[in-house]
Motif scaffolding. Structure first.
Motif, PDB file in Angstrom:
ATOM      1  N   GLU A 256       2.522  -3.746 -12.755  1.00 34.84           N
ATOM      2  CA  GLU A 256       3.860  -4.038 -13.274  1.00 34.84           C
ATOM      3  C   GLU A 256       4.912  -3.167 -12.593  1.00 34.84           C
ATOM      4  OE1 GLU A 256       4.437  -4.394 -17.407  1.00 34.84           O
ATOM      5  OE2 GLU A 256       2.470  -5.275 -17.812  1.00 34.84           O
ATOM      6  N   LYS A 257       4.546  -1.965 -12.223  1.00 38.75           N
ATOM      7  CA  LYS A 257       5.513  -1.038 -11.636  1.00 38.75           C
ATOM      8  C   LYS A 257       5.823  -1.348 -10.172  1.00 38.75           C
ATOM      9  CE  LYS A 257       6.415   3.919 -11.031  1.00 38.75           C
ATOM     10  NZ  LYS A 257       5.885   5.300 -11.272  1.00 38.75           N
ATOM     11  N   TYR A 258       4.800  -1.700  -9.421  1.00 39.82           N
ATOM     12  CA  TYR A 258       4.980  -1.820  -7.970  1.00 39.82           C
ATOM     13  C   TYR A 258       4.994  -3.262  -7.439  1.00 39.82           C
ATOM     14  CZ  TYR A 258       4.335   3.224  -7.740  1.00 39.82           C
ATOM     15  OH  TYR A 258       4.491   4.579  -7.902  1.00 39.82           O
ATOM     16  N   LEU A 259       4.429  -4.184  -8.203  1.00 39.22           N
ATOM     17  CA  LEU A 259       4.463  -5.577  -7.764  1.00 39.22           C
ATOM     18  C   LEU A 259       5.780  -6.184  -8.253  1.00 39.22           C
ATOM     19  CD1 LEU A 259       2.831  -7.608  -6.201  1.00 39.22           C
ATOM     20  CD2 LEU A 259       1.596  -8.197  -8.280  1.00 39.22           C
TER      21      LEU A 259
ATOM     22  N   LYS B  21       0.860  -1.195   0.000  1.00 41.54           N
ATOM     23  CA  LYS B  21       0.000   0.000   0.000  1.00 41.54           C
ATOM     24  C   LYS B  21       0.888   1.233   0.000  1.00 41.54           C
ATOM     25  CE  LYS B  21      -1.587  -2.166   3.542  1.00 41.54           C
ATOM     26  NZ  LYS B  21      -1.317  -3.578   3.262  1.00 41.54           N
ATOM     27  N   ASP B  22       0.664   2.124  -0.961  1.00 43.58           N
ATOM     28  CA  ASP B  22       1.533   3.294  -1.095  1.00 43.58           C
ATOM     29  C   ASP B  22       0.745   4.439  -1.708  1.00 43.58           C
ATOM     30  OD1 ASP B  22       3.650   5.045  -2.597  1.00 43.58           O
ATOM     31  OD2 ASP B  22       4.820   3.823  -1.195  1.00 43.58           O
ATOM     32  N   LYS B  23       1.015   5.646  -1.250  1.00 44.87           N
ATOM     33  CA  LYS B  23       0.299   6.826  -1.751  1.00 44.87           C
ATOM     34  C   LYS B  23       0.606   7.117  -3.213  1.00 44.87           C
ATOM     35  CE  LYS B  23       3.856  10.019  -0.011  1.00 44.87           C
ATOM     36  NZ  LYS B  23       4.402  10.329  -1.340  1.00 44.87           N
ATOM     37  N   ASP B  24       1.735   6.636  -3.711  1.00 46.54           N
ATOM     38  CA  ASP B  24       2.097   6.892  -5.104  1.00 46.54           C
ATOM     39  C   ASP B  24       1.462   5.904  -6.085  1.00 46.54           C
ATOM     40  OD1 ASP B  24       3.706   9.071  -4.457  1.00 46.54           O
ATOM     41  OD2 ASP B  24       5.436   7.785  -4.029  1.00 46.54           O
ATOM     42  N   ILE B  25       0.837   4.870  -5.563  1.00 43.73           N
ATOM     43  CA  ILE B  25       0.235   3.862  -6.433  1.00 43.73           C
ATOM     44  C   ILE B  25      -1.156   4.300  -6.880  1.00 43.73           C
ATOM     45  CG2 ILE B  25      -0.602   1.475  -6.574  1.00 43.73           C
ATOM     46  CD1 ILE B  25       1.483   0.688  -4.510  1.00 43.73           C
ATOM     47  N   GLU B  26      -1.390   4.240  -8.173  1.00 46.06           N
ATOM     48  CA  GLU B  26      -2.739   4.434  -8.708  1.00 46.06           C
ATOM     49  C   GLU B  26      -3.386   3.058  -8.810  1.00 46.06           C
ATOM     50  OE1 GLU B  26      -2.837   6.555 -12.370  1.00 46.06           O
ATOM     51  OE2 GLU B  26      -1.788   8.322 -11.579  1.00 46.06           O
TER      52      GLU B  26
ATOM     53  N   MET C  30       1.413  -9.402 -13.930  1.00 44.97           N
ATOM     54  CA  MET C  30       2.739  -8.992 -13.455  1.00 44.97           C
ATOM     55  C   MET C  30       3.722  -8.820 -14.601  1.00 44.97           C
ATOM     56  SD  MET C  30       3.324 -11.267 -10.050  1.00 44.97           S
ATOM     57  CE  MET C  30       2.802 -12.824 -10.749  1.00 44.97           C
ATOM     58  N   SER C  31       4.818  -8.114 -14.310  1.00 42.82           N
ATOM     59  CA  SER C  31       5.900  -7.963 -15.284  1.00 42.82           C
ATOM     60  C   SER C  31       6.631  -9.291 -15.457  1.00 42.82           C
ATOM     61  CB  SER C  31       6.894  -6.904 -14.805  1.00 42.82           C
ATOM     62  OG  SER C  31       7.551  -7.353 -13.621  1.00 42.82           O
TER      63      SER C  31
END
Length: 414
Positions: free
Chosen positions: A143-146, A113-118, A170-171
Motif C-alpha cells: 500500500e505504501k510503495y505501489l 525495487k528500493d532499499k527502504d521497502i520491506e 493495493m491501496s
C-alpha cells in the motif's frame, strides 16, 4: 484440478476481439498486465496435531507467494508472459522473489525495487489436513510503495493488453488509478479479492470491473460493501453440510446478483469442493468464441487444439437460443478429486489457468474448465504454483469438468 499450459504464439496473431460491456478483450500480441502483491510465504506444517503453548515436529518451507504473483507465475508456466507491476525490497525475501522471477524469463521492469521497502511476508501455520490454522501478514509495503504514480508509468503496456488483473492488496487510490487507466484504454479489468477484509475495496472500483473471482466468504463481504449494509451473512458450516449444489447456489444467489446489478459482468465464485459458479448478466453471447481466426503457435497453440478437441464449443450450442443481452444465467462447474497437499494456491491457479485460456482464444466455458484443472495440480503440489504443468492431463481433466458443467439458472430480464 490439474496441470496446464496456455500461451500466445510466438508469431504475430491476427487480432480478434470479444466485447465485454463495450470493452475490448483482444487475442493478439499483448500480454496480460497484473498489478498487486509479490509475497514470501512461510508455511509451517506440523507432523502431528499442534498443541497451544509448545512446538511440535513438522516442516517449514519458504514459498513464493502473493495473489498477483501466483497468478502471474501460473500463467508463465502455461506459456504466457504476463507483465507484473509490484514492489520489492533489497532484502532476503525480495531477492528470493526477484531472482526466481528473472530466472523464469519474465520482465522485472514494472517491479519497483528500493532499499527502504520491506518485502511483504506472510507466515501461515497449517493443520494436519493442510488447511490454514493461523497466519500473520506483513504486507504494508504494497500500500505504501505501489502508488498511482508508479502504476501510471506503465500506461503504455495496456495498449495491447487483453486484460488487466488487479489484486486487492493495493491501496484505494492505487486500485482506482489502475482500473480507471485500463477502462480509459478499453481494457477489461479482472478483480481478485485476496481476502474477506480486502475484498470490500470493490466498492471503490466496481464501475471499472468486468470480472471478479471471489470465494463464498469474499462474495458476501463484497455484496455487503456494494449494498452499504450487512444484509448478507456468511454461510454457516451447518448450512453447507450435506447441501446440494443447487441449494448452495440459491443461498448465494442474492449476493451474486448484487455484484451483477452493480455492473460486474462475469462473477466466478469458488465454493471449495463444490466447484465453481460462473454467473453472467448479459447472456451467453459473452461466453462465445471469437469468430476471427487467431494464429497460434507453441504451447498455447497446443493447448488450444487439445482443449478444442476434448471440449468442443458445440457441447453448449443450445446456449445460442439464449443469446440475448437481456438474460442472466449461471453455470456450475464441478471440482475434481485430488490428492491434497496444500490448498493455498488453488484459487490463484484457477484464475491463472482461466486467464491464460481466454487469452489463447478459448471461450470462457472452456477456460474455466481449464482453470479448475490447473487448480487441481496446485493443490497436489507443495508450492503455491506447481513446477510444471502437463498438457495432456490438463486437457483430460478439463474435459471431465466441461462435460459435467450444468446450467443452474437462466432468466430473461425483460
Amino acid at each position: 484440478m490439474a496441470e496446464s499450459t496456455v500461451p500466445k504464439g510466438a508469431q504475430k496473431p491476427v487480432t480478434s476481439k470479444v466485447a465485454f460491456r463495450g470493452k475490448k478483450l483482444e487475442h493478439g500480441d499483448g500480454e496480460v498486465v497484473i498489478i498487486g502483491g509479490m509475497v514470501l510465504d512461510i508455511h509451517a506444517t506440523p507432523s502431528v496435531r499442534a498443541n497451544s503453548g509448545t512446538t511440535v515436529p513438522g516442516k517449514v518451507y519458504y514459498v513464493r507467494g502473493g495473489v498477483a504473483r501466483n497468478v502471474a507465475e501460473c500463467m508463465s508456466k502455461l506459456g504466457a508472459k504476463p507483465f507484473m507491476i509490484s514492489a520489492l525490497g533489497f532484502d532476503m525475501a525480495g531477492n528470493l522473489l526477484l531472482n526466481q522471477w528473472k530466472s523464469a524469463g519474465l520482465s522485472s521492469e514494472g517491479i519497483l525495487k528500493d532499499k527502504d521497502i520491506e518485502t511483504p511476508v506472510v507466515c501461515n501455520v497449517f493443520d494436519i489436513n493442510g488447511e490454514v490454522a493461523a497466519g500473520v501478514a506483513s504486507v504494508e509495503a504494497l500500500e505504501k510503495y505501489l502508488t498511482p504514480d508508479w502504476i501510471l508509468r506503465f500506461k503504455s503496456t495496456l495498449l495491447s493488453a487483453p486484460v488487466l488483473m488487479v489484486d486487492a492488496n493495493m491501496s484505494h487510490p492505487s486500485l482506482e488509478a489502475a482500473c480507471k487507466m485500463a477502462t480509459d484504454m478499453e481494457c477489461p479489468v479482472w478483480f481478485e479479492p485476496v481476502s474477506v477484509t480486502k475484498s470490500r475495496r470493490i466498492s471503490f472500483i466496481v464501475e471499472y470491473v468486468t470480472f471478479a473471482s471471489p470465494n463464498e466468504d469474499e462474495l458476501i463481504a463484497m455484496a455487503n460493501a456494494l449494498s452499504g449494509s450487512d444484509e448478507f451473512q456468511p454461510l454457516k458450516e451447518s448450512q453447507k453440510k450435506n447441501i446440494s449444489v443447487v441449494s448452495l447456489f440459491q443461498l448465494l444467489k442474492p449476493a451474486i446478483w448484487v455484484l451483477l446489478e452493480k455492473g460486474i459482468e462475469v462473477v466466478l465464485v469458488t465454493v471449495g469442493s463444490n466447484g465453481v459458479f460462473l454467473c453472467n448478466k448479459g447472456g451467453p453471447r459473452h461466453f462465445e468464441n471469437p469468430t476471427e481466426k487467431i494464429t497460434r503457435s507453441g504451447f498455447g497453440g497446443q493447448l488450444y487444439k487439445a482443449v478444442m478437441q476434448k471440449c468442443p464449443p458445440s457441447h453448449y450450442s443450445g446456449f445460442s437460443e439464449l443469446n440475448k443481452s437481456s438474460h442472466i444465467f449461471a453455470v456450475h462447474f464441478p471440482s475434481l478429486a485430488a490428492s491434497v497437499v496444500r490448498l493455498t494456491g488453488a484459487g490463484d491457479c484457477l484464475v491463472g489457468g482461466t486467464l491464460t485460456s481466454i487469452c489463447a482464444g478459448l471461450d470462457i466455458m472452456q477456460s474455466v474448465s481449464v482453470g479448475i484443472a490447473v487448480a487441481k495440480a496446485a493443490v497436489e503440489a507443495e508450492a503455491n504454483v506447481p513446477n510444471t504443468f502437463n498438457l495432456s492431463a490438463i486437457a483430460d481433466d478439463a474435459k471431465s469438468v466441461y462435460s459435467n458443467a450444468k446450467v443452474l439458472f437462466h432468466q430473461s430480464m425483460l
